[in-house]
Design a protein around this motif. Structure first.
Motif, short mmCIF file in Angstrom:
data_model
loop_
_atom_site.label_atom_id
_atom_site.label_comp_id
_atom_site.label_asym_id
_atom_site.label_seq_id
_atom_site.Cartn_x
_atom_site.Cartn_y
_atom_site.Cartn_z
N PRO A 4 -32.90 126.18 14.57
CA PRO A 4 -34.42 126.95 14.66
C PRO A 4 -35.29 126.25 15.28
O PRO A 4 -35.16 124.77 15.17
CB PRO A 4 -34.62 127.43 13.07
N ASN A 7 -38.18 124.67 10.54
CA ASN A 7 -37.63 125.18 9.55
C ASN A 7 -38.56 124.70 8.13
O ASN A 7 -38.37 123.62 7.91
CB ASN A 7 -36.29 124.42 9.31
N GLU A 9 -38.78 125.98 5.39
CA GLU A 9 -38.17 126.01 4.14
C GLU A 9 -37.30 124.67 3.61
O GLU A 9 -37.50 124.38 2.57
CB GLU A 9 -37.06 127.31 4.07
N ALA A 10 -36.83 124.04 4.68
CA ALA A 10 -36.01 122.68 4.52
C ALA A 10 -37.09 121.84 3.84
O ALA A 10 -36.78 121.10 3.13
CB ALA A 10 -35.61 122.31 5.70
N GLU A 11 -38.43 121.97 4.50
CA GLU A 11 -39.40 120.90 3.88
C GLU A 11 -39.84 121.22 2.56
O GLU A 11 -40.04 120.37 1.60
CB GLU A 11 -41.05 121.20 4.90
N THR A 185 -47.40 125.56 10.05
CA THR A 185 -46.81 124.81 10.76
C THR A 185 -47.23 123.27 11.21
O THR A 185 -46.73 122.79 12.00
CB THR A 185 -46.39 125.71 12.10
N PRO A 344 -37.40 122.53 19.60
CA PRO A 344 -37.46 122.30 18.32
C PRO A 344 -37.58 120.85 18.14
O PRO A 344 -36.84 119.74 18.53
CB PRO A 344 -35.78 122.60 17.98
N TYR A 346 -38.91 118.82 14.17
CA TYR A 346 -39.75 118.80 12.82
C TYR A 346 -39.05 117.85 11.91
O TYR A 346 -37.80 117.69 12.27
CB TYR A 346 -39.70 119.99 12.10
N HIS A 348 -37.43 117.58 9.30
CA HIS A 348 -35.98 117.46 8.54
C HIS A 348 -34.96 118.10 9.65
O HIS A 348 -33.94 118.29 9.31
CB HIS A 348 -36.11 118.52 7.43
N MET A 349 -35.22 117.79 10.87
CA MET A 349 -34.29 118.20 11.93
C MET A 349 -33.11 117.21 11.82
O MET A 349 -33.77 115.79 12.04
CB MET A 349 -35.04 118.40 13.24
#
Ligand SMILES: *Cc1c(COP(=O)(O)O)cnc(C)c1O
Length: 370
Positions: A4, A7, A9-11, A185, A344, A346, A348-349
């Motif tokens: 994505p 993300n 939610e992952a954070e 974000t 993309p 972030y 947590h990627m």
């Protein structure tokens, strides 16, 4: 989407115990507006920016608006900024009553080109609002020099640059005032709306404090006409948890960006330009590319999310046509709108996902003729 664009939610999941505890603490406190959480967060964030003062407000847009109003800017005034930005920058200037005067950006750096400012200064000019776009500081020293020379207020738009540095110093403490957003974000994001103004001038800070709550120095007595623009306790408590992780998150963004830099070798693609005097915190990793629509479509077919920040420059959007700019007014900005693509990135990627995105992009260009 397999990878994505973002993300959030992952954070949240990674910080769930701490965030849930912070939320529970506020809920149990019985105090929900302008209390200890906001007060502590303001102190912690001011220290993070090396600024003397921080004032929490309801959004980044309001942070800009109240910074402008605190500086005495209003109807009849002109404020110089860019069209290569989130529309909020220009919207806030208009909300203050002032007229936005738009200039072009430096093509590699994406930020306000100081060389273009002198030509648009008029007797009505009161302020300059450089935007530290995508996580990298605008070239502040020449702007500070122009501001001092002409008696203008300099207000940093830091909404995309929490933790970025210019010549070693964090943004947010480098000009007269600075505005931050905690939209979810952003590099430091709340779980809702939020914003904040920093300044080294206690008088300006006091004015923002008055403006954010009906002009009250004492409860129910308005000293000046104000508004309601408060950062709430729940968001402040969540932001305190996340502020403690911001440096690690920014470092991770820088690492992932370095991986992109190393792997994105395709011709037809221009990587973001970084300045040695700037610490870029990669709110966004934005490339300039040939065949942008085709590339985005190709990546989407492989389950890779991308975005364009921003597809139409502010001066060409319907709401701002009346400012009188046309296609051709801001050639660098307009050319960017047709070629930029945000990849993309972030905290947590996984590194492997960056490798996969880069490989897909290289393949797209390798496979296309020319
Ligand atoms: C997000 C953003 C804003 C506005 O912040 P909000 O909190 O959404 O009001 C202002 N300027 C820039 C450059 C932004 O990216």
């Amino acid at each position: 989407m397999k990878i994505p664009f973002l993300n959030l939610e992952a954070e949240y999941r990674a910080l769930k115990p701490e965030i849930d505890a912070a939320v529970a603490r506020v809920l149990a406190s019985g105090w929900y507006i302008l209390g200890e959480e906001v007060r502590h967060f303001e102190q912690e964030f001011a220290a993070f920016c090396g600024a003397a003062e921080a004032v929490g407000v309801a959004s980044g847009t309001d942070a800009l608006l109240l910074a402008l109003r605190a500086a005495g800017i209003g109807p009849g005034d002109e404020v110089i900024t860019v069209a290569q930005t989130a529309v909020a920058t220009v919207a806030a200037i208009e909300l203050s009553g002032a007229r936005p005067v738009l200039v072009d950006v430096e093509p590699g750096r994406y930020t306000l080109d100081p060389a273009l400012v002198a030509a648009v200064i008029s007797p009505r000019t009161r302020a300059i609002v450089p935007v530290h776009l995508y996580g990298q500081a605008a070239d502040l020293d020449p702007l500070l020099a122009i501001a001092r020379q002409h008696g203008l207020v300099l207000i940093e738009d830091c909404a995309q640059a929490h933790g970025a540095r210019y010549k070693g110093a964090p943004v947010g403490g480098l000009a007269d005032l600075a505005a931050f957003s905690f939209y979810p974000t952003k590099n430091l994001g709340a779980l809702g709306d939020g914003g904040l103004v920093t300044t080294n001038d206690p008088k300006l800070a006091e004015r923002v404090r008055l403006l954010r709550q009906y002009g009250w120095a004492r409860r129910y007595i308005s000293d000046i006409p104000g508004t309601n623009s408060r950062l709430d306790e729940l968001q402040a408590a969540i932001l305190r948890v996340k502020l403690a992780k911001l440096e690690a998150g920014n470092e991770r963004r820088r690492q992932l960006a370095a991986t992109y830099d190393q792997l994105l070798t395709a011709e037809g693609l221009r990587r973001p330009e970084t300045r040695p005097e700037c610490r870029h915190v990669y709110h966004l990793y934005v490339v300039q590319c040939a065949q942008r629509e085709e590339l985005a479509e190709y990546l989407s077919e492989q389950g890779i999310g991308t975005a364009v920040h921003y597809p139409v420059p502010v001066h060409l959007q319907p709401a701002y046509r009346r400012l009188g700019y046309q296609a051709g007014s801001l050639p660098v900005t307009e050319a960017l709108a047709g070629s930029i693509l945000s990849l993309p990135l972030y905290p947590h990627m996984p590194e492997g996902a960056v490798v996969e995105v880069a490989a897909a992009i290289n393949k797209f260009y390798g496979a296309s003729p020319g």
